[in-house]
Design a protein around this motif. Sequence first.
Motif, PDB file in Angstrom:
ATOM      1  N   THR A  32       0.816  -1.219   0.000  1.00  0.00           N
ATOM      2  CA  THR A  32       0.000   0.000   0.000  1.00  0.00           C
ATOM      3  C   THR A  32       0.848   1.267   0.000  1.00  0.00           C
ATOM      4  O   THR A  32       0.575   2.204  -0.752  1.00  0.00           O
ATOM      5  CB  THR A  32      -0.919   0.034   1.240  1.00  0.00           C
ATOM      6  N   LEU A  33       1.879   1.290   0.818  1.00  0.00           N
ATOM      7  CA  LEU A  33       2.680   2.512   0.997  1.00  0.00           C
ATOM      8  C   LEU A  33       3.833   2.580   0.001  1.00  0.00           C
ATOM      9  O   LEU A  33       4.382   1.551  -0.399  1.00  0.00           O
ATOM     10  CB  LEU A  33       3.260   2.560   2.412  1.00  0.00           C
ATOM     11  N   PRO A  34       4.253   3.795  -0.390  1.00  0.00           N
ATOM     12  CA  PRO A  34       5.479   3.959  -1.176  1.00  0.00           C
ATOM     13  C   PRO A  34       6.691   3.505  -0.374  1.00  0.00           C
ATOM     14  O   PRO A  34       6.721   3.613   0.857  1.00  0.00           O
ATOM     15  CB  PRO A  34       5.535   5.469  -1.444  1.00  0.00           C
ATOM     16  N   SER A  35       7.712   3.012  -1.057  1.00  0.00           N
ATOM     17  CA  SER A  35       8.890   2.487  -0.371  1.00  0.00           C
ATOM     18  C   SER A  35       9.641   3.585   0.381  1.00  0.00           C
ATOM     19  O   SER A  35      10.160   3.357   1.482  1.00  0.00           O
ATOM     20  CB  SER A  35       9.826   1.815  -1.382  1.00  0.00           C
ATOM     21  N   GLY A  36       9.721   4.788  -0.206  1.00  0.00           N
ATOM     22  CA  GLY A  36      10.424   5.879   0.462  1.00  0.00           C
ATOM     23  C   GLY A  36       9.755   6.288   1.754  1.00  0.00           C
ATOM     24  O   GLY A  36      10.424   6.539   2.767  1.00  0.00           O
ATOM     25  N   LEU A  37       8.431   6.363   1.741  1.00  0.00           N
ATOM     26  CA  LEU A  37       7.690   6.706   2.956  1.00  0.00           C
ATOM     27  C   LEU A  37       7.884   5.625   4.018  1.00  0.00           C
ATOM     28  O   LEU A  37       8.054   5.929   5.208  1.00  0.00           O
ATOM     29  CB  LEU A  37       6.210   6.869   2.622  1.00  0.00           C
ATOM     30  N   THR A  38       7.882   4.373   3.610  1.00  0.00           N
ATOM     31  CA  THR A  38       8.103   3.280   4.554  1.00  0.00           C
ATOM     32  C   THR A  38       9.467   3.407   5.221  1.00  0.00           C
ATOM     33  O   THR A  38       9.598   3.282   6.446  1.00  0.00           O
ATOM     34  CB  THR A  38       8.008   1.926   3.833  1.00  0.00           C
TER      35      THR A  38
END
Length: 322
Positions: free
Chosen positions: A94-100
């Motif tokens: 669900t989340l972008p990798s950078g945000l994670t």
Amino acid sequence: MTTIQRFDARAWLLFGAMALLWGVPYLFIAVAVETYSPAAVVAGRTLLGALLLLPFALRQKALRPAFSKIGWVLAFGAIEMAGPFLLLGHAEQTLPSGLTGLLVATVPLFAALIAFGGGDRSMLSPARLIGLLIGFAGVFVIVAGPGLAVEGGGGLVAVGEVLLVAVLYAIAPFVIATKLRDVPALGTITLALFAVGIFYTPIAFLTQDQVPSIESTLSLVALGVLCTAVAFIAFFALIARVGPVRAPLFTYVNPVVAIVLGTIILAEPLTPGLLIGFPLVIVGCWLAATGGRFRAVKPEPEPGLGSTPDERAAELPPIAPS
């Protein structure tokens, strides 16, 4: 033992390698879960990493001490690997990798709170309290600020999963320091990786419902080889070079790597909330973890793998790999 006062050329190379090796996993996870189930990703990377670390653990004679405390090793594996690796895989659907990667970087904030709960009154210093406030304000801006980096209930659940990962990563070093301090870190990690991989293998077969792509398979292999086995070997070398206090400083660079790679390779958006919240999280984590100091109060002795119990307790990073 000698005291390392500064980074030399080899230390800087290891520092750069660690910034990349533990900054890039979020990209690999995002690609791997496109066609692998989260459980399959966990099983694949842990078993592969364990097999590659096994010769080093045997050479260091690190497995027997780990087996002598198998219960706590399994507990550590559950907190450090089994839970976080699965949660990250599910969240990155669900989340972008950078945000994670940026949300995982909040580990020092939770570690500071745990230390305070355990009686560490240094957290009452103004700099550390301000760091906690700034760091969590940054998380709020990222999640709910301008541009809405996270949209919908599913995104909020995924954010909660990643923040739970940060809490687990903050707890794990306390298990090492209190229950496994006389066990070589290499033995603990290798045995824990094997245990987690064996546990998730049948779940992986039950949950895998599509044919994996070549890209996902290569990413899974990279997770096991580069981001698990090679990363731990490099991290141990960095600790031996600069000490356990200075070594983990590369973790402040990891979210930068994650965000840049996610933006360039996966075309993930850079929202205003992410751009505003990112420096707040990093500055807050640094203040909460260090109290605003750029160096340790006392120089750190150079630890070797399998040296004294107190040094072995410090061989695990305060921020775990993703």
